[in-house]
Enzyme design. Structure first.
Site, PDB file in Angstrom:
ATOM      1  N   GLU A  33       0.818  -1.215   0.000  1.00 44.44           N
ATOM      2  CA  GLU A  33       0.000   0.000   0.000  1.00 44.44           C
ATOM      3  C   GLU A  33       0.851   1.265   0.000  1.00 44.44           C
ATOM      4  OE1 GLU A  33      -2.927   0.110  -0.747  1.00 44.44           O
ATOM      5  OE2 GLU A  33      -3.725  -1.868  -0.327  1.00 44.44           O
ATOM      6  N   LEU A  76      11.711   5.139  -7.212  1.00 45.37           N
ATOM      7  CA  LEU A  76      10.264   5.017  -7.019  1.00 45.37           C
ATOM      8  C   LEU A  76       9.616   6.366  -6.693  1.00 45.37           C
ATOM      9  CD1 LEU A  76       8.063   2.907  -7.163  1.00 45.37           C
ATOM     10  CD2 LEU A  76       8.424   2.390  -4.748  1.00 45.37           C
ATOM     11  N   GLY A  77      10.432   7.321  -6.240  1.00 44.30           N
ATOM     12  CA  GLY A  77       9.898   8.661  -5.990  1.00 44.30           C
ATOM     13  C   GLY A  77       9.209   8.828  -4.649  1.00 44.30           C
ATOM     14  N   TYR A 116      -6.529   6.591   3.638  1.00 41.44           N
ATOM     15  CA  TYR A 116      -6.657   5.496   2.678  1.00 41.44           C
ATOM     16  C   TYR A 116      -5.956   4.223   3.170  1.00 41.44           C
ATOM     17  CZ  TYR A 116      -5.459   2.246  -0.848  1.00 41.44           C
ATOM     18  OH  TYR A 116      -5.281   1.055  -1.483  1.00 41.44           O
ATOM     19  N   ASP A 134      -9.569   5.763  -2.802  1.00 45.61           N
ATOM     20  CA  ASP A 134      -8.368   6.176  -3.522  1.00 45.61           C
ATOM     21  C   ASP A 134      -8.802   6.806  -4.845  1.00 45.61           C
ATOM     22  OD1 ASP A 134      -9.212   4.023  -5.014  1.00 45.61           O
ATOM     23  OD2 ASP A 134      -7.182   3.338  -5.463  1.00 45.61           O
TER      24      ASP A 134
END
Length: 350
Positions: A33, A76-77, A116, A134
């Site tokens: 997640e 991946l940022g 979330y 989301d």
DNA sequence: AAAACGGGGCA
DNA sequence: TGCCCAGTTTT
């Protein structure tokens, strides 16, 4: 059939096989997640597999160094996710005995876990009746129920959360939550949704009123800022480079880069050379040359970085902070730096 | 309430 | 080029 029942039926038939799909292990669900926040499944999946391979249990992640975690996360940022991930792993091991909390409220206290993610973990792992909202869910609900409130307005966020709770399937929340997200990703996609074969097309408000292309509504994003980066690649005679860690606020926190001179516009060699005086490090300079003639434009969501790499050869050997070329690749760096290193290697060491 | 925070993929 | 992605945190 109700809305949620149709989602469940669709999900049963159309769900993708994903590495974390079958499990209830909170560690794995949490990890997936976090990685999928603002990130596509195809982009996040290799990282998920890499992390599970390196850190099979939350204890393994907790025992790693932040540097190592950032290195695995490289590319991946949104690197605060990696820093928070590591901090939360330590917290779970240190404060919860290695077991993740099992309620929305407790999960929400963990760093990097917002509304979330707390909903996702509590429902998927512990069958808590918490609806996830989301980007996929916003889209599905906005279209199906014909809601034109902006999904990123305060009122919209509240409205969609309430709506999501009203229409969820509390009996099988685990599959329902994953189902509606999967439905949004595959069937009710942002562009060219497959309305022709959609099991909800008879009752979809957006489709009936020809507003599929207009929903969901989103408030305009802030405009992009232009910045001019001049990276100073000090190369000593023993081929060591100067590397430093980004500290404080802003992009790429705790990642590594070359000494940086930021300017208001592109610099010519003369002004660049002049500004080298601002560094503490004052080696005897042999030569100054641009690596790239035209600025490399590195685009972030909110900034455009016009970047020039300057190769500065220096006399003698590097002082403290010198890193050999083999070692540079062990440091976590932004993609902008990683790409440069790749090209630099080809140019100078082949 | 708005801005900050990455990188990649797609039309 | 602009939009979006299994969002959260900070300002």
């Amino acid at each position: 059939m109700t809305f949620s029942e149709r989602i469940l039926v669709w999900y049963d038939k159309n769900k993708r096989t994903l590495p974390w799909r079958g499990t209830r292990d909170p560690y794995k669900i949490w990890l997936s997640e976090i990685m999928l926040q603002q990130t596509r499944v195809v982009q996040g999946t290799p990282y998920y597999l890499k992390f599970i391979g390196n850190y099979p249990k939350v204890h393994d992640l907790a025992n790693a160094s932040e540097e190592e975690v950032l290195k695995l996360w490289q590319g991946l940022g949104y690197y605060s996710r990696a820093r928070n991930l590591h901090a939360t792993a330590k917290m779970v091991v240190g404060e919860y005995g290695g077991d993740f909390p099992d309620t929305y409220k407790e999960l929400l206290k963990l760093k990097g876990v917002g509304d979330y993610t707390a909903s996702a973990i509590s429902s998927i792992c512990f069958d808590r009746p918490e609806p996830v909202v989301d980007g996929n869910v916003y889209r599905v609900l906005a279209r199906y129920f014909g809601v034109d409130l902006a999904i990123n307005s305060t009122e919209g966020v509240k409205y969609f959360k309430k709506l999501a709770r009203e229409v969820m399937n509390a009996k099988n929340i685990r599959d329902y939550n994953q189902g509606i997200m999967e439905f949004g990703a595959i069937q009710c996609s942002p562009k060219k949704p497959n309305c022709d074969e959609c099991p909800l097309n008879k009752s979809c408000v957006a489709l009936q009123t020809n507003k599929v292309g207009e929903l969901p509504v989103k408030l305009k994003k802030t405009k992009v800022r232009d910045r001019y980066f001049n990276y100073v690649v000090f190369m000593s005679e023993d081929t060591k480079m100067m590397l430093e860690q980004r500290k404080g606020k802003g992009i790429w926190q705790n990642l590594w880069q070359f000494p940086l001179i930021e300017s208001e516009e592109s610099l010519i060699k003369e002004s660049f050379t002049r500004q080298l005086n601002s560094f503490d490090y004052q080696p005897e300079i042999v030569s100054v040359d641009k690596f790239n003639t035209d600025a490399i434009i590195h685009k972030l969501s909110h900034q455009h970085l016009y970047t020039t790499f300057w190769i500065v050869h220096t006399k003698g050997s590097q002082q403290d902070g010198g890193v050999s070329f083999e070692d540079v690749e062990k440091y976590p760096v932004p993609v902008l730096i990683a790409d440069f290193l790749e090209r630099f290697k080809k140019t100078y060491f082949q």
